[in-house]
Design a protein around this motif. Sequence first.
Motif, mmCIF file in Angstrom:
data_model
loop_
_atom_site.group_PDB
_atom_site.id
_atom_site.type_symbol
_atom_site.label_atom_id
_atom_site.label_comp_id
_atom_site.label_asym_id
_atom_site.label_seq_id
_atom_site.Cartn_x
_atom_site.Cartn_y
_atom_site.Cartn_z
ATOM 1 N N ARG A 110 0.819 -1.209 0.000
ATOM 2 C CA ARG A 110 0.000 0.000 0.000
ATOM 3 C C ARG A 110 0.856 1.263 0.000
ATOM 4 N NH1 ARG A 110 -4.945 -1.426 4.190
ATOM 5 N NH2 ARG A 110 -5.710 -3.203 2.983
ATOM 6 N N VAL A 111 0.381 2.241 -0.771
ATOM 7 C CA VAL A 111 1.022 3.550 -0.852
ATOM 8 C C VAL A 111 -0.008 4.582 -0.388
ATOM 9 C CG1 VAL A 111 2.068 5.228 -2.424
ATOM 10 C CG2 VAL A 111 2.429 2.781 -2.810
ATOM 11 N N PRO A 112 0.371 5.494 0.509
ATOM 12 C CA PRO A 112 -0.598 6.482 0.987
ATOM 13 C C PRO A 112 -1.136 7.366 -0.143
ATOM 14 C CG PRO A 112 1.354 6.469 2.384
ATOM 15 C CD PRO A 112 1.663 5.620 1.180
ATOM 16 N N GLY A 113 -2.398 7.722 -0.017
ATOM 17 C CA GLY A 113 -3.039 8.631 -0.961
ATOM 18 C C GLY A 113 -3.741 7.903 -2.086
ATOM 19 N N PRO A 114 -4.613 8.632 -2.797
ATOM 20 C CA PRO A 114 -5.308 8.019 -3.932
ATOM 21 C C PRO A 114 -4.330 7.743 -5.068
ATOM 22 C CG PRO A 114 -5.784 10.369 -3.832
ATOM 23 C CD PRO A 114 -4.983 10.029 -2.607
ATOM 24 N N HIS A 115 -4.737 6.904 -5.988
ATOM 25 C CA HIS A 115 -3.915 6.636 -7.164
ATOM 26 C C HIS A 115 -3.625 7.972 -7.843
ATOM 27 C CE1 HIS A 115 -2.849 5.267 -11.199
ATOM 28 N NE2 HIS A 115 -2.464 4.145 -10.590
ATOM 29 N N PRO A 116 -2.366 8.218 -8.243
ATOM 30 C CA PRO A 116 -1.991 9.524 -8.795
ATOM 31 C C PRO A 116 -2.813 9.953 -10.016
ATOM 32 C CG PRO A 116 -0.070 8.072 -8.634
ATOM 33 C CD PRO A 116 -1.245 7.298 -8.169
ATOM 34 N N GLU A 117 -3.275 8.994 -10.789
ATOM 35 C CA GLU A 117 -4.063 9.330 -11.972
ATOM 36 C C GLU A 117 -5.562 9.209 -11.703
ATOM 37 O OE1 GLU A 117 -2.544 7.069 -15.267
ATOM 38 O OE2 GLU A 117 -0.489 7.482 -14.646
ATOM 39 N N HIS A 118 -5.905 8.919 -10.446
ATOM 40 C CA HIS A 118 -7.298 8.752 -10.018
ATOM 41 C C HIS A 118 -8.032 7.737 -10.886
ATOM 42 C CE1 HIS A 118 -6.996 11.880 -6.989
ATOM 43 N NE2 HIS A 118 -6.268 12.536 -7.863
ATOM 44 N N ASP A 119 -7.299 6.712 -11.313
ATOM 45 C CA ASP A 119 -7.889 5.649 -12.126
ATOM 46 C C ASP A 119 -8.999 4.930 -11.366
ATOM 47 O OD1 ASP A 119 -6.066 6.165 -14.100
ATOM 48 O OD2 ASP A 119 -4.814 4.408 -13.725
ATOM 49 N N SER A 120 -9.991 4.489 -12.115
ATOM 50 C CA SER A 120 -11.011 3.632 -11.523
ATOM 51 C C SER A 120 -10.358 2.333 -11.078
ATOM 52 C CB SER A 120 -12.098 3.333 -12.553
ATOM 53 O OG SER A 120 -12.904 4.474 -12.753
ATOM 54 N N TYR A 121 -10.899 1.734 -10.044
ATOM 55 C CA TYR A 121 -10.457 0.458 -9.490
ATOM 56 C C TYR A 121 -9.106 0.546 -8.775
ATOM 57 C CZ TYR A 121 -14.046 -1.322 -12.678
ATOM 58 O OH TYR A 121 -15.226 -1.539 -13.355
ATOM 59 N N ALA A 122 -8.560 1.751 -8.546
ATOM 60 C CA ALA A 122 -7.192 1.832 -8.039
ATOM 61 C C ALA A 122 -7.033 2.558 -6.707
ATOM 62 C CB ALA A 122 -6.295 2.487 -9.091
ATOM 63 N N SER A 123 -8.071 3.209 -6.180
ATOM 64 C CA SER A 123 -7.962 3.915 -4.899
ATOM 65 C C SER A 123 -8.899 3.256 -3.883
ATOM 66 C CB SER A 123 -8.338 5.392 -5.066
ATOM 67 O OG SER A 123 -7.417 6.047 -5.921
ATOM 68 N N PHE A 124 -8.396 3.129 -2.645
ATOM 69 C CA PHE A 124 -9.109 2.366 -1.629
ATOM 70 C C PHE A 124 -9.040 3.054 -0.266
ATOM 71 C CE2 PHE A 124 -7.068 -0.416 -4.696
ATOM 72 C CZ PHE A 124 -8.101 -1.215 -5.127
ATOM 73 N N ALA A 125 -9.945 2.685 0.595
ATOM 74 C CA ALA A 125 -9.891 2.972 2.031
ATOM 75 C C ALA A 125 -10.608 1.793 2.685
ATOM 76 C CB ALA A 125 -10.577 4.289 2.363
ATOM 77 N N SER A 126 -10.388 1.597 3.966
ATOM 78 C CA SER A 126 -11.024 0.440 4.598
ATOM 79 C C SER A 126 -11.458 0.780 6.018
ATOM 80 C CB SER A 126 -10.079 -0.762 4.597
ATOM 81 O OG SER A 126 -8.863 -0.437 5.235
ATOM 82 N N PHE A 127 -12.410 -0.006 6.497
ATOM 83 C CA PHE A 127 -12.868 0.113 7.871
ATOM 84 C C PHE A 127 -13.422 -1.233 8.300
ATOM 85 C CE2 PHE A 127 -16.674 1.019 5.429
ATOM 86 C CZ PHE A 127 -17.730 0.513 6.172
ATOM 87 N N ALA A 128 -13.661 -1.357 9.576
ATOM 88 C CA ALA A 128 -14.219 -2.596 10.122
ATOM 89 C C ALA A 128 -15.399 -2.258 11.022
ATOM 90 C CB ALA A 128 -13.164 -3.360 10.909
ATOM 91 N N ASP A 129 -16.309 -3.213 11.138
ATOM 92 C CA ASP A 129 -17.405 -3.039 12.083
ATOM 93 C C ASP A 129 -16.884 -3.388 13.487
ATOM 94 O OD1 ASP A 129 -17.519 -5.849 12.407
ATOM 95 O OD2 ASP A 129 -19.369 -6.062 11.247
ATOM 96 N N PRO A 130 -17.694 -3.244 14.522
ATOM 97 C CA PRO A 130 -17.206 -3.493 15.884
ATOM 98 C C PRO A 130 -16.667 -4.905 16.122
ATOM 99 C CG PRO A 130 -19.256 -2.269 15.970
ATOM 100 C CD PRO A 130 -19.049 -2.681 14.540
ATOM 101 N N ASP A 131 -17.081 -5.877 15.303
ATOM 102 C CA ASP A 131 -16.575 -7.235 15.451
ATOM 103 C C ASP A 131 -15.309 -7.493 14.649
ATOM 104 O OD1 ASP A 131 -18.511 -8.866 17.131
ATOM 105 O OD2 ASP A 131 -19.849 -7.808 15.778
ATOM 106 N N GLY A 132 -14.981 -6.588 13.726
ATOM 107 C CA GLY A 132 -13.799 -6.765 12.892
ATOM 108 C C GLY A 132 -14.092 -7.218 11.480
ATOM 109 N N ASN A 133 -15.352 -7.345 11.082
ATOM 110 C CA ASN A 133 -15.664 -7.634 9.680
ATOM 111 C C ASN A 133 -15.168 -6.462 8.840
ATOM 112 O OD1 ASN A 133 -17.208 -10.165 9.940
ATOM 113 N ND2 ASN A 133 -18.632 -8.885 11.095
ATOM 114 N N GLU A 134 -14.389 -6.758 7.805
ATOM 115 C CA GLU A 134 -13.678 -5.729 7.061
ATOM 116 C C GLU A 134 -14.409 -5.303 5.787
ATOM 117 O OE1 GLU A 134 -9.190 -5.515 5.552
ATOM 118 O OE2 GLU A 134 -10.484 -6.828 4.374
ATOM 119 N N TRP A 135 -14.475 -4.007 5.613
ATOM 120 C CA TRP A 135 -15.055 -3.394 4.425
ATOM 121 C C TRP A 135 -13.979 -2.605 3.695
ATOM 122 C CZ3 TRP A 135 -20.025 -4.293 3.022
ATOM 123 C CH2 TRP A 135 -20.859 -4.874 3.985
ATOM 124 N N VAL A 136 -14.031 -2.633 2.373
ATOM 125 C CA VAL A 136 -13.095 -1.882 1.541
ATOM 126 C C VAL A 136 -13.903 -0.942 0.654
ATOM 127 C CG1 VAL A 136 -11.342 -2.019 -0.274
ATOM 128 C CG2 VAL A 136 -11.426 -3.771 1.512
#
Length: 147
Positions: A110-136
Amino acid sequence: MELKLEVVVLPVADVDRAKAFYGQLGWRQDADFSTERGLRVVQLTPPGSAASIIFGEHLTDAAPGSVRGLHLIVSDIAAARAELVEHGADVSEIWHDQDGVFHWAGTENRVPGPHPEHDSYASFASFADPDGNEWVLQQIVDRLPGR
């Protein structure tokens, strides 16, 4: 024949805590019912989604928090991230993969920040619910053909 994904089962330890978390994010509650046999089902749908999540009591044998990599597709990842944070989710900073391809396991590419060209399918962020189920969160502006 069409096959449409409509429901994903999430294993949670505390149904009411999970219901409060997803409700706080603005997900629509579609159902919350119990049966005489002790089954409880809660169904919520993310804004704009055709697919829902369900969780409850006596619904799955999977370990709470064991689901990984559920993708929520957004057209503006920065705005989506900000809204989730505003609603109480602990969302990672936006990132992209070094070689432009999402790697399902690990964070070493992983590299910090959005994809430099803001390409579709290339920028991500993630979080989890209180149990740890992961969302991207995945930004898609222009879909590939056939999508």
